[in-house]
Design a protein around this motif. Structure first.
Motif, PDB file in Angstrom:
ATOM      1  N   TRP A 168       0.866  -1.176   0.000  1.00 39.38           N
ATOM      2  CA  TRP A 168       0.000   0.000   0.000  1.00 39.38           C
ATOM      3  C   TRP A 168       0.900   1.222   0.000  1.00 39.38           C
ATOM      4  N   THR A 169       0.873   1.989  -1.089  1.00 38.14           N
ATOM      5  CA  THR A 169       1.767   3.140  -1.202  1.00 38.14           C
ATOM      6  C   THR A 169       1.031   4.475  -1.242  1.00 38.14           C
ATOM      7  N   GLU A 170      -0.254   4.447  -1.526  1.00 44.45           N
ATOM      8  CA  GLU A 170      -0.994   5.701  -1.592  1.00 44.45           C
ATOM      9  C   GLU A 170      -1.420   6.144  -0.188  1.00 44.45           C
ATOM     10  N   GLU A 171      -2.130   7.245  -0.146  1.00 41.97           N
ATOM     11  CA  GLU A 171      -2.584   7.808   1.124  1.00 41.97           C
ATOM     12  C   GLU A 171      -3.366   6.770   1.939  1.00 41.97           C
ATOM     13  N   ASP A 172      -3.126   6.767   3.242  1.00 43.05           N
ATOM     14  CA  ASP A 172      -3.866   5.890   4.158  1.00 43.05           C
ATOM     15  C   ASP A 172      -5.265   6.488   4.320  1.00 43.05           C
ATOM     16  N   PHE A 173      -6.270   5.782   3.825  1.00 47.45           N
ATOM     17  CA  PHE A 173      -7.642   6.301   3.846  1.00 47.45           C
ATOM     18  C   PHE A 173      -8.173   6.473   5.263  1.00 47.45           C
ATOM     19  N   ARG A 174      -7.554   5.824   6.245  1.00 45.40           N
ATOM     20  CA  ARG A 174      -8.025   5.934   7.627  1.00 45.40           C
ATOM     21  C   ARG A 174      -7.548   7.220   8.288  1.00 45.40           C
ATOM     22  N   THR A 175      -6.365   7.684   7.899  1.00 48.68           N
ATOM     23  CA  THR A 175      -5.770   8.870   8.529  1.00 48.68           C
ATOM     24  C   THR A 175      -5.658  10.054   7.583  1.00 48.68           C
ATOM     25  N   ASN A 176      -5.935   9.827   6.293  1.00 46.27           N
ATOM     26  CA  ASN A 176      -5.774  10.859   5.259  1.00 46.27           C
ATOM     27  C   ASN A 176      -4.357  11.436   5.244  1.00 46.27           C
ATOM     28  N   SER A 177      -3.390  10.545   5.448  1.00 48.16           N
ATOM     29  CA  SER A 177      -1.988  10.973   5.426  1.00 48.16           C
ATOM     30  C   SER A 177      -1.138   9.899   4.751  1.00 48.16           C
ATOM     31  N   LYS A 178       0.128  10.252   4.516  1.00 48.07           N
ATOM     32  CA  LYS A 178       1.060   9.321   3.895  1.00 48.07           C
ATOM     33  C   LYS A 178       1.262   8.109   4.817  1.00 48.07           C
ATOM     34  N   PRO A 179       1.319   6.899   4.270  1.00 45.29           N
ATOM     35  CA  PRO A 179       1.511   5.720   5.113  1.00 45.29           C
ATOM     36  C   PRO A 179       2.828   5.780   5.898  1.00 45.29           C
ATOM     37  N   TRP A 180       2.789   5.477   7.157  1.00 37.51           N
ATOM     38  CA  TRP A 180       3.991   5.515   7.996  1.00 37.51           C
ATOM     39  C   TRP A 180       4.942   4.364   7.672  1.00 37.51           C
ATOM     40  N   TRP A 181       4.454   3.290   7.069  1.00 40.98           N
ATOM     41  CA  TRP A 181       5.253   2.075   6.854  1.00 40.98           C
ATOM     42  C   TRP A 181       6.016   2.077   5.542  1.00 40.98           C
ATOM     43  N   THR A 182       5.873   3.110   4.698  1.00 49.52           N
ATOM     44  CA  THR A 182       6.598   3.112   3.426  1.00 49.52           C
ATOM     45  C   THR A 182       7.923   3.821   3.548  1.00 49.52           C
TER      46      THR A 182
END
Length: 182
Positions: A168-182
């Protein structure tokens, strides 16, 4: 008195002890270098990770998961652990209507990496190590976990009906932010 029973002179004994200490330090240093060296496979992977773009979800025995079989064997709302990207423990989620969700959750706690099981009774993920809790979508309900559970994209291969997982590289739909794990 025989020579073998006498103590060696102090200067020889201290030289002997110094040599042992220095040899031990040298051996320990070399061992540490060998472990930390870039030739170590784990260190190499960390320095030059080969991204796993897409993989087939697998059951606990390593068999590929076929979407139609998987869905028919589970009830709506199910959260079952499978082998995901790089073999990581990952939860495949079924929607309330019984279909596959478009995302899966990495089962590793964002605090210290413990595997977080789903509690059907409590309807949340509860870390057995330090008590972090996550809701059904992997959002932190209670710390010490600093971040939500990592996401993976779920697709079905139209040719063979296998369940595919990708990073998952796009925005985290749960937080509306960049994924912390990428």
């Amino acid at each position: 008195e025989p020579r073998s029973l006498r103590q060696p002179p102090a200067s020889i004994a201290s030289d002997f002890n110094r040599r042992h200490v220095l040899a031990g330090v040298l051996l320990n240093s070399l061992s540490t270098l060998a472990i930390m060296s870039p030739t170590n496979a784990a260190a190499k992977e960390a320095q030059d990770p080969k991204p796993v773009l897409t993989t087939t979800a697998k059951d606990i025995y390593g068999a590929d998961l076929i979407a139609s079989h998987y869905i028919s064997s589970k009830k709506a709302g199910d959260r079952s652990m499978v082998q995901g990207l790089r073999g990581d423990p990952t939860f495949l989620l079924l929607s309330p209507s019984g279909g596959l969700e478009h995302f899966a959750l990495n089962a590793e706690c964002s605090h210290l990496g413990c595997v977080v099981p789903w509690s059907e009774f409590e309807k949340k993920f509860v870390c057995p190590c330090h008590g972090s809790q996550y809701d059904a979508a992997g959002m932190v309900l209670r710390g010490p976990a600093p971040y939500p559970l990592a996401l993976a994209r779920v697709d079905v291969d139209p040719e063979n009906n296998k369940i595919l997982l990708s990073k998952w590289t796009e925005e985290d739909f749960r937080t509306n932010s960049k994924p912390w794990w990428t």
